[in-house]
Design a protein around this motif. Structure first.
Motif, PDB file in Angstrom:
ATOM      1  N   GLU A   9      -5.758  40.921  66.171  1.00  0.00           N
ATOM      2  CA  GLU A   9      -5.701  42.118  66.996  1.00  0.00           C
ATOM      3  C   GLU A   9      -4.246  42.507  67.226  1.00  0.00           C
ATOM      4  N   LEU A  10      -3.944  43.787  67.030  1.00  0.00           N
ATOM      5  CA  LEU A  10      -2.643  44.342  67.372  1.00  0.00           C
ATOM      6  C   LEU A  10      -2.781  45.062  68.702  1.00  0.00           C
ATOM      7  N   LEU A  11      -2.116  44.532  69.722  1.00  0.00           N
ATOM      8  CA  LEU A  11      -2.200  45.081  71.069  1.00  0.00           C
ATOM      9  C   LEU A  11      -0.972  45.951  71.299  1.00  0.00           C
ATOM     10  N   PRO A  12      -1.174  47.265  71.477  1.00  0.00           N
ATOM     11  CA  PRO A  12      -0.030  48.183  71.527  1.00  0.00           C
ATOM     12  C   PRO A  12       0.889  47.929  72.719  1.00  0.00           C
ATOM     13  N   GLY A  13       2.172  48.121  72.470  1.00  0.00           N
ATOM     14  CA  GLY A  13       3.175  48.112  73.516  1.00  0.00           C
ATOM     15  C   GLY A  13       3.759  49.499  73.658  1.00  0.00           C
ATOM     16  N   ALA A  14       4.952  49.572  74.205  1.00  0.00           N
ATOM     17  CA  ALA A  14       5.626  50.857  74.364  1.00  0.00           C
ATOM     18  C   ALA A  14       5.994  51.435  72.997  1.00  0.00           C
ATOM     19  N   ASP A  16       8.526  52.957  72.041  1.00  0.00           N
ATOM     20  CA  ASP A  16       9.913  52.752  71.629  1.00  0.00           C
ATOM     21  C   ASP A  16      10.356  51.298  71.751  1.00  0.00           C
ATOM     22  N   SER A  17       9.415  50.360  71.792  1.00  0.00           N
ATOM     23  CA  SER A  17       9.773  48.941  71.765  1.00  0.00           C
ATOM     24  C   SER A  17       9.825  48.450  70.327  1.00  0.00           C
ATOM     25  N   PRO A  18      10.893  47.730  69.953  1.00  0.00           N
ATOM     26  CA  PRO A  18      10.969  47.171  68.601  1.00  0.00           C
ATOM     27  C   PRO A  18      10.327  45.786  68.485  1.00  0.00           C
ATOM     28  N   VAL A  19       9.857  45.227  69.596  1.00  0.00           N
ATOM     29  CA  VAL A  19       9.469  43.810  69.644  1.00  0.00           C
ATOM     30  C   VAL A  19       7.983  43.622  69.381  1.00  0.00           C
ATOM     31  N   ILE A  20       7.686  42.648  68.518  1.00  0.00           N
ATOM     32  CA  ILE A  20       6.318  42.177  68.307  1.00  0.00           C
ATOM     33  C   ILE A  20       6.266  40.707  68.691  1.00  0.00           C
ATOM     34  N   LEU A  21       5.469  40.373  69.696  1.00  0.00           N
ATOM     35  CA  LEU A  21       5.183  38.980  70.002  1.00  0.00           C
ATOM     36  C   LEU A  21       4.030  38.542  69.104  1.00  0.00           C
ATOM     37  N   HIS A  22       4.313  37.597  68.225  1.00  0.00           N
ATOM     38  CA  HIS A  22       3.328  37.145  67.248  1.00  0.00           C
ATOM     39  C   HIS A  22       2.736  35.830  67.719  1.00  0.00           C
ATOM     40  N   VAL A  23       1.405  35.784  67.876  1.00  0.00           N
ATOM     41  CA  VAL A  23       0.712  34.598  68.398  1.00  0.00           C
ATOM     42  C   VAL A  23      -0.329  34.170  67.359  1.00  0.00           C
ATOM     43  N   PRO A  24       0.054  33.309  66.405  1.00  0.00           N
ATOM     44  CA  PRO A  24      -0.837  33.015  65.280  1.00  0.00           C
ATOM     45  C   PRO A  24      -1.782  31.833  65.465  1.00  0.00           C
ATOM     46  N   HIS A  25      -1.508  30.947  66.436  1.00  0.00           N
ATOM     47  CA  HIS A  25      -2.217  29.665  66.468  1.00  0.00           C
ATOM     48  C   HIS A  25      -2.884  29.352  67.809  1.00  0.00           C
ATOM     49  N   ARG A  66       3.242  41.834  80.258  1.00  0.00           N
ATOM     50  CA  ARG A  66       2.993  42.559  81.512  1.00  0.00           C
ATOM     51  C   ARG A  66       4.234  42.618  82.399  1.00  0.00           C
ATOM     52  N   ALA A  67       5.111  41.641  82.268  1.00  0.00           N
ATOM     53  CA  ALA A  67       6.304  41.586  83.111  1.00  0.00           C
ATOM     54  C   ALA A  67       7.449  42.445  82.587  1.00  0.00           C
ATOM     55  N   CYS A  68       7.314  42.996  81.394  1.00  0.00           N
ATOM     56  CA  CYS A  68       8.401  43.749  80.786  1.00  0.00           C
ATOM     57  C   CYS A  68       8.337  45.227  81.182  1.00  0.00           C
ATOM     58  N   ALA A  69       9.487  45.780  81.501  1.00  0.00           N
ATOM     59  CA  ALA A  69       9.550  47.210  81.800  1.00  0.00           C
ATOM     60  C   ALA A  69       9.175  48.024  80.563  1.00  0.00           C
ATOM     61  N   LEU A  70       9.631  47.583  79.403  1.00  0.00           N
ATOM     62  CA  LEU A  70       9.272  48.214  78.136  1.00  0.00           C
ATOM     63  C   LEU A  70       8.409  47.194  77.382  1.00  0.00           C
ATOM     64  N   SER A  71       7.123  47.396  77.417  1.00  0.00           N
ATOM     65  CA  SER A  71       6.190  46.379  76.938  1.00  0.00           C
ATOM     66  C   SER A  71       6.293  46.164  75.434  1.00  0.00           C
ATOM     67  N   PRO A  72       6.375  44.894  74.992  1.00  0.00           N
ATOM     68  CA  PRO A  72       6.371  44.611  73.554  1.00  0.00           C
ATOM     69  C   PRO A  72       4.966  44.770  72.984  1.00  0.00           C
ATOM     70  N   LEU A 144       9.731  49.538  62.573  1.00  0.00           N
ATOM     71  CA  LEU A 144      10.914  50.030  61.866  1.00  0.00           C
ATOM     72  C   LEU A 144      10.948  51.554  61.860  1.00  0.00           C
ATOM     73  N   ALA A 145       9.803  52.169  61.571  1.00  0.00           N
ATOM     74  CA  ALA A 145       9.749  53.626  61.513  1.00  0.00           C
ATOM     75  C   ALA A 145       9.978  54.246  62.885  1.00  0.00           C
ATOM     76  N   ALA A 146       9.465  53.593  63.921  1.00  0.00           N
ATOM     77  CA  ALA A 146       9.543  54.160  65.267  1.00  0.00           C
ATOM     78  C   ALA A 146      10.889  53.940  65.928  1.00  0.00           C
ATOM     79  N   THR A 147      11.524  52.795  65.657  1.00  0.00           N
ATOM     80  CA  THR A 147      12.729  52.429  66.416  1.00  0.00           C
ATOM     81  C   THR A 147      13.939  52.125  65.548  1.00  0.00           C
ATOM     82  N   GLY A 148      13.759  52.043  64.240  1.00  0.00           N
ATOM     83  CA  GLY A 148      14.865  51.708  63.353  1.00  0.00           C
ATOM     84  C   GLY A 148      15.094  50.222  63.188  1.00  0.00           C
TER      85      GLY A 148
END
Length: 266
Positions: A9-14, A16-25, A66-72, A144-148
């Motif tokens: 599942e890809l859970l959307p963040g902001a 303009d956030s470049p960050v993906i928290l990847h939880v594979p296991h 949830r704690a981030c101002a700009l959600s990853p 990459l496309a959204a934030t560079g």
């Protein structure tokens, strides 16, 4: 989970956030038809899941987001790594094949037989591994496309004592271990992680686990994709091997992860 439900599942963040928290296991779910080919059952299988699962890491990533101002963004595997391990290479480049733990495991954490020696991995690779890899590649491309740029932060855990399958288990096992890549982990990202996790105990690099995850399409080619693996020693936040989490410790670690996300976002 139904046979037609997505295995990730890809859970959307902001936007303009470049960050993906990847939880594979983090998951324990195994579809019934996949379970039929696994030679363990009952308590033996549950105990193997206790050892192999990065328990509560999806919760840590969710609380951090949830704690981030700009959600990853969060990319979360919903199936156990006993189905497929999305972070392995599916071919001879993966050293974990030596202990039967390539993309499709044939051995357990204690090197016992998990699947028959002649088990064909291709159906599982086609059904689960390749769709996961394509989706993760697209998620990185979208950032990459959204934030560079894109920042992949892998969220893992590991046991206090080494398990027999570990190839490099004799070194230090600090409360927080960071995995890096010479091309994709810039010094600023590593420094931000050291600072963010300073309140969680000793922060080490490359032991007992090293490296980090980058989709192959970008690996070694795209410097705008940066990556870091965060490995949490399990006794720092839960009862081992597969027990309950300690709420206050989870909150502390999630706050540190949120601080890292904020630092790299800024």
């Amino acid at each position: 989970m139904s046979p037609t439900a997505p295995s990730f599942e890809l859970l959307p963040g902001a936007a303009d956030s470049p960050v993906i928290l990847h939880v594979p296991h983090a998951a324990r779910e195994i579809p019934a038809d996949v379970r039929a080919d696994i030679l363990l059952d009952g308590p033996a299988l549950e105990r193997e899941l206790d050892h192999i699962t990065d328990s509560h890491t999806a919760r840590i990533a969710a609380e951090a987001a949830r704690a981030c101002a700009l959600s990853p963004w969060r990319f979360v595997n919903r199936l156990s790594r006993l189905v497929v391990d999305p972070e392995r290479f599916p071919d001879e480049r993966e050293e974990m094949l030596a202990v039967g733990m390539g993309a499709v495991y044939t051995r357990t954490t204690h090197r016992a037989e998990l699947r028959a020696a002649d088990h064909d991995p291709e159906p599982l690779l086609d059904r689960y591994f390749r769709p996961y890899a394509r989706a993760m590649t697209q998620a990185v491309a979208d950032r990459l496309a959204a934030t560079g740029r894109a920042v992949v932060i892998d969220v893992h855990s590991y046991p206090t004592a080494p398990l027999p399958y570990e190839l490099h288990g004799t070194g230090p096992r600090p409360p927080v271990c960071l995995g890096t890549d010479a091309f994709h982990t810039p010094p600023t990202l590593l420094a931000a992680a050291h600072q963010a996790f300073a309140g969680c105990g000793e922060v080490g690099v490359g032991s007992p686990f090293s490296g980090t995850y980058v989709p192959l399409e970008f690996y070694g080619k795209e410097p705008a994709v940066s990556a870091l693996m965060v490995e949490l020693r399990r006794d720092a936040y839960m009862a081992e091997p597969g027990g309950a989490a300690t709420g206050t410790d989870v909150a502390r670690i999630a706050a540190a992860l949120a601080a890292l996300v904020a630092a790299v976002t800024d």
